[in-house]
Design an enzyme around this catalytic site. Structure first.
Site, PDB file in Angstrom:
ATOM      1  N   GLU A 263      -1.725  -6.988   0.759  1.00  0.00           N
ATOM      2  CA  GLU A 263      -1.000  -7.099  -0.508  1.00  0.00           C
ATOM      3  C   GLU A 263      -1.551  -6.015  -1.425  1.00  0.00           C
ATOM      4  O   GLU A 263      -2.669  -6.128  -1.936  1.00  0.00           O
ATOM      5  CB  GLU A 263      -1.187  -8.494  -1.118  1.00  0.00           C
ATOM      6  CG  GLU A 263      -0.383  -8.697  -2.382  1.00  0.00           C
ATOM      7  CD  GLU A 263      -0.695 -10.011  -3.054  1.00  0.00           C
ATOM      8  OE1 GLU A 263      -0.795 -10.019  -4.299  1.00  0.00           O
ATOM      9  OE2 GLU A 263      -0.868 -11.034  -2.351  1.00  0.00           O
ATOM     10  N   GLU A 395       0.798   3.651 -10.021  1.00  0.00           N
ATOM     11  CA  GLU A 395       0.479   2.361 -10.634  1.00  0.00           C
ATOM     12  C   GLU A 395      -0.581   2.553 -11.713  1.00  0.00           C
ATOM     13  O   GLU A 395      -1.639   3.128 -11.465  1.00  0.00           O
ATOM     14  CB  GLU A 395      -0.011   1.382  -9.568  1.00  0.00           C
ATOM     15  CG  GLU A 395      -0.223  -0.022 -10.096  1.00  0.00           C
ATOM     16  CD  GLU A 395      -0.590  -1.003  -8.999  1.00  0.00           C
ATOM     17  OE1 GLU A 395      -0.135  -2.151  -9.067  1.00  0.00           O
ATOM     18  OE2 GLU A 395      -1.327  -0.616  -8.069  1.00  0.00           O
TER      19      GLU A 395
END
Length: 495
Positions: A263, A395
């Site tokens: 993840e 990000e």
């Protein structure tokens, strides 16, 4: 608000019950002998405690202990495992307030959010406690007079590596399903937020889990990672964190090879069409970008707005984001707290500066000053952004949202998919058919329609591409923690 060190010391004493912090192996605290690692209060930048990095010998001992714990845990009936997990959920709920306060102090998470996540942790264990005796094999009709059936068996020892942004929540999210299927878990939390993992392991023992079934090894990733992943006892690696580190974990696991559940990062597109409920969408855009002070892999950090409403909507988001109150983690009125650590604080500021240098226009927020009084950042909105800018592609992991205009539905989908990440996203429109068309074409593991951020342990969560692979929740994730055995038995005469 004053430094929380006095409350912190009291919480550590009551919840962990040990003066020296280290790894928790088979119910015992084992101190490391490496470099001293500071645990820093994000709200004051003061060191709360120090603990010694672990070593390879301790890591190997923790894995052997997990192997022994697995043998006992796998011998429990499925029903008994369920009872233990349910009891663990009750114990976490019983200690919910002190756990939430410890989590808030050490991670920087606002206390309201910390309470919600600790409550969710209790629910996670309750949810998976109900699956222990309901995950079934199959009987397969085969020709030839034989009975063929499948068994779902635990893998053995699972290594779970979890991050600092939601420490106890993400630990439980990944530990609980592995335990439910009869595995043991070696949990490696972030070295900057190690404490609530220790509490969870201690409560697991109190709930009736055999010693060694859930061990916690505390220290640096470079000290622990290769030693643990290369150990033949470890049968799977679960990693939650940055894409860069996830690739390294995946490569190390592939050398054996063993499977991973990854993840990783996100740069999710929050798409707003001109027929949307704009007031509702603007409020949700703030939560999408700023929840947990933006330290959230599924954050809606790319705000795609149809050109006809672009200026109006960006102004609405900017006005709403000012109301998102950043404050001390224990301040009951705070919506978000400080950034967890100095490195991330500095990265967010560099990213905002980079975006402005690329040509983005600062609407509100901006670069935050270094004060020595906590890692507090300003919720920030940037407009006049295009999807080729680094600020739109990388990000940030902070409360920074970039607004990108689009003209048509097809363009919105193309922009959303023009990313290495594919974790989450949303579409805002009153046109039901368009909502379904967009959802079908956007590459993401999780999509919302006219909402953002709702999640539940019962539904699958995970991404594609550089956002990772595998699903870490719901019934679907139970396949991640079991292996299939096919059994043939002759039952007809002459076979």
């Amino acid at each position: 608000m004053e430094n929380s060190s006095s409350e912190f010391n009291s919480l550590v004493s009551s919840l962990i019950g040990a003066e020296a912090i280290g790894s928790y192996i088979a119910g015992e605290m084992v101190s490391g002998d490496g470099a001293e690692l500071p645990l820093v209060d994000p709200a004051s930048e003061q060191t709360l405690l120090q603990f010694a990095d672990t070593n390879a010998e301790i890591v190997r001992a923790s894995i052997v202990s997990c192997q022994a714990g697995h043998k006992q845990w796998a011998d429990f009936s499925a029903q008994r495992r369920g009872e233990v997990l349910a009891q663990l959920g009750r114990l976490i709920q019983r200690h919910a307030e002190p756990l939430a306060r410890l989590e808030a102090i050490t991670s920087g998470k606002a206390i309201k959010a910390a309470r919600a996540q600790v409550s969710a942790v209790a629910e996670i264990f309750r949810y998976y406690s109900g699956w222990t005796d309901k995950f079934l094999g199959n009987v397969i009709p085969v020709p030839g007079g034989q009975l063929n059936y499948t068994l779902r068996e635990p893998l053995g020892v699972v290594l779970a590596i979890t991050p600092w942004n939601s420490p106890i929540y993400l630990a439980a999210w990944n530990v609980a399903p592995a335990l439910a299927m009869g595995n043991s878990v070696l949990l490696k939390p972030s070295e900057v937020t190690p404490l609530t993992a220790l509490v969870m392991a201690r409560l697991a023992l109190e709930a009736g889990m055999p010693a060694g079934t859930l061990n916690v090894v505390n220290g640096l990733g470079k000290t622990i990672g290769d030693v643990a992943i290369s150990n033949p006892i470890v049968k799977k690696v679960v990693f939650v964190g940055s894409t860069q580190t996830g690739r390294a974990v995946n490569a190390a696991a592939a050398q054996r090879p063993i499977s991973c559940l990854l993840e990783l990062g996100g740069k999710s597109a929050n798409i707003v069409f001109d027929d949307a409920n704009l007031a509702q969408a603007a409020r949700a855009a703030v939560i999408a970008a700023c929840a947990n002070t933006g330290q959230n892999c599924a954050a809606g950090s790319r705000l795609l707005v149809q050109r006809g409403i672009y200026d109006q909507f960006v102004d609405a988001v900017a006005h709403a984001i000012v109301e998102f109150r950043i404050g001390h983690p224990l301040d009951e009125s705070a919506d978000g707290g400080p950034i967890n650590n100095r490195a991330q604080f500095d990265r967010i500021n560099r990213m905002v500066e980079m975006g402005i240098s690329e040509g983005a226009k600062l609407v509100t927020g901006g670069v935050s000053e270094v004060t020595g009084q906590g890692y507090y950042v300003k919720p920030t909105v940037l407009k006049h952004v295009n999807n080729a800018m680094r600020i739109a592609r990388e990000e940030v992991f902070g409360p920074v949202v970039v607004a990108i205009p689009f003209d048509t539905e097809a363009e919105a989908i193309a922009i959303a998919n023009d990313s290495e990440f594919a974790l989450a996203g949303a579409v805002w429109t009153r046109d039901v058919a368009r909502a379904h068309r967009v959802v079908a074409q956007v590459n993401a593991g999780l999509l919302w329609v006219n909402m953002y951020r709702d999640m539940h342990v019962a539904t699958p969560f995970g991404g594609n591409d550089s956002s990772g692979y595998g699903r870490s929740s719901g019934a679907e994730c139970l396949y991640e923690y079991t292996k299939t055995k096919s059994v043939w038995v002759p039952i007809a005469e002459g076979c």
